[in-house]
Design an enzyme around this catalytic site. Structure first.
Site, PDB file in Angstrom:
ATOM      1  N   ASP A  89       0.857  -1.184   0.000  1.00  0.00           N
ATOM      2  CA  ASP A  89       0.000   0.000   0.000  1.00  0.00           C
ATOM      3  C   ASP A  89       0.896   1.238   0.000  1.00  0.00           C
ATOM      4  OD1 ASP A  89      -1.755  -2.097   0.488  1.00  0.00           O
ATOM      5  OD2 ASP A  89      -2.956  -0.980   1.940  1.00  0.00           O
ATOM      6  N   LYS A 153      -6.907   3.370  -2.727  1.00  0.00           N
ATOM      7  CA  LYS A 153      -7.237   3.361  -1.295  1.00  0.00           C
ATOM      8  C   LYS A 153      -7.513   4.769  -0.809  1.00  0.00           C
ATOM      9  CE  LYS A 153      -4.962   2.007   3.067  1.00  0.00           C
ATOM     10  NZ  LYS A 153      -3.781   1.317   3.636  1.00  0.00           N
ATOM     11  N   LYS A 182     -10.238   0.327  -1.922  1.00  0.00           N
ATOM     12  CA  LYS A 182     -10.005   0.012  -0.515  1.00  0.00           C
ATOM     13  C   LYS A 182     -10.347   1.236   0.320  1.00  0.00           C
ATOM     14  CE  LYS A 182      -6.580  -1.337   2.957  1.00  0.00           C
ATOM     15  NZ  LYS A 182      -5.224  -1.859   3.232  1.00  0.00           N
TER      16      LYS A 182
END
Length: 222
Positions: A89, A153, A182
Site C-alpha cells: 500500500d 485506497k 479500498k
C-alpha cells in the site's frame, strides 16, 4: 454480510511490538481476514506467522505522509518484496498533488508500480481522499486507473478525515472497471463497514476488525 473476507487487519502504530504482530496475525488467521497489514520492519515476521494460512502479508510504503523521495520509496518497495510482502500500500506524494505536479506523480507511479506487478504482488495506491477536492480525487482515479493498480485506497488513517461513502462512490464512478477500491481510516463498526462495501469497497483497512465482524464497535483511528 460476511465482512471478514474484505478486511486488511491492520496495525501501523509507530510503537508496534512483536507481541502486537503476533496477536494481529493470530486474529487474521482465526477470522480468515484478507490480509494482515503491518509496518515494513515486521513483514518477514508476519510472513512466517501467516505461512500456509491463506492470509496475505500486507505492508505500507512511504507511510503515512507520502513525501519520501521516489528513490526511498523504491528501496522500501524492493525490501518489502524481498521480505515476502504479498501486498503493498503506497502513499502518493501529496505535496506534489497539492502543488499540481501531476507529472511527478506519474513519474513516481512509473517507477514503482511495474516492479510490484512484475513480481506478481498486489499494489494499492493511497491518495488521502479526506484532504482532497472531488476534482483532485477524480484526477487520481484517471491517473492511477490507467497505471495498472489493483486498488485505489482512500486514506492512511492518519489524516483528519478517513474513509467516506462519498469518496468510495466517487472512486467507483471514475475508476476503470476491474480496479478495486479500498476504504480505510475511521472504520470502527459493522454498520459503517457494511455501507462502505455496499458503496463499492472491495477491501477495508481496519484495526477494529474483530469488533467489526462480531457486530460491535472498536477503538483505533485506522
Amino acid at each position: 454480510m460476511q465482512l471478514n473476507q474484505y478486511i486488511d487487519h491492520t496495525i501501523l502504530k509507530p510503537t508496534t511490538l512483536v507481541s502486537d504482530i503476533e496477536k494481529v496475525c493470530a486474529e487474521a488467521k482465526q477470522y480468515h481476514f484478507a490480509s494482515a497489514c503491518v509496518p515494513p520492519p515486521f513483514v518477514k515476521k508476519s510472513k512466517e506467522l501467516l505461512l500456509d494460512s491463506g492470509v496475505k502479508t500486507c505492508t505500507v510504503i512511504g507511510f503515512p505522509f507520502g513525501y519520501s523521495a521516489i528513490e526511498a520509496k523504491l528501496a522500501e518497495t524492493l525490501l518489502a518484496i524481498v521480505d515476502g510482502a504479498d501486498e503493498l500500500d503506497i502513499v502518493i506524494n501529496l505535496i506534489a498533488l497539492k502543488n499540481n505536479d501531476w507529472q511527478y506523480l506519474a513519474n513516481e507511479a512509473n517507477h514503482l508500480i511495474p516492479i510490484i506487478k512484475e513480481k506478481g504482488k498486489t499494489v494499492k495506491i493511497i491518495i488521502e481522499s479526506g484532504v482532497l477536492t472531488d476534482n483532485e480525487i477524480i484526477k487520481c482515479c484517471e491517473l492511477y486507473g490507467v497505471a495498472g493498480i489493483d486498488y485505489l485506497k482512500t486514506s492512511t488513517g492518519y489524516a483528519e478525515k478517513g474513509a467516506s461513502i462519498h469518496a468510495v462512490e466517487l472512486f467507483k464512478k471514475h475508476l476503470p472497471q476491474g480496479t478495486g477500491i479500498k476504504a480505510s481510516g475511521g472504520i470502527r463498526d459493522y454498520d459503517f463497514a457494511k455501507k462502505l462495501v455496499e458503496a463499492g469497497a472491495a477491501r477495508l483497512g481496519c484495526s477494529a476488525s474483530v469488533a467489526i465482524v462480531e457486530g460491535g464497535k472498536g477503538e483505533g483511528s485506522y
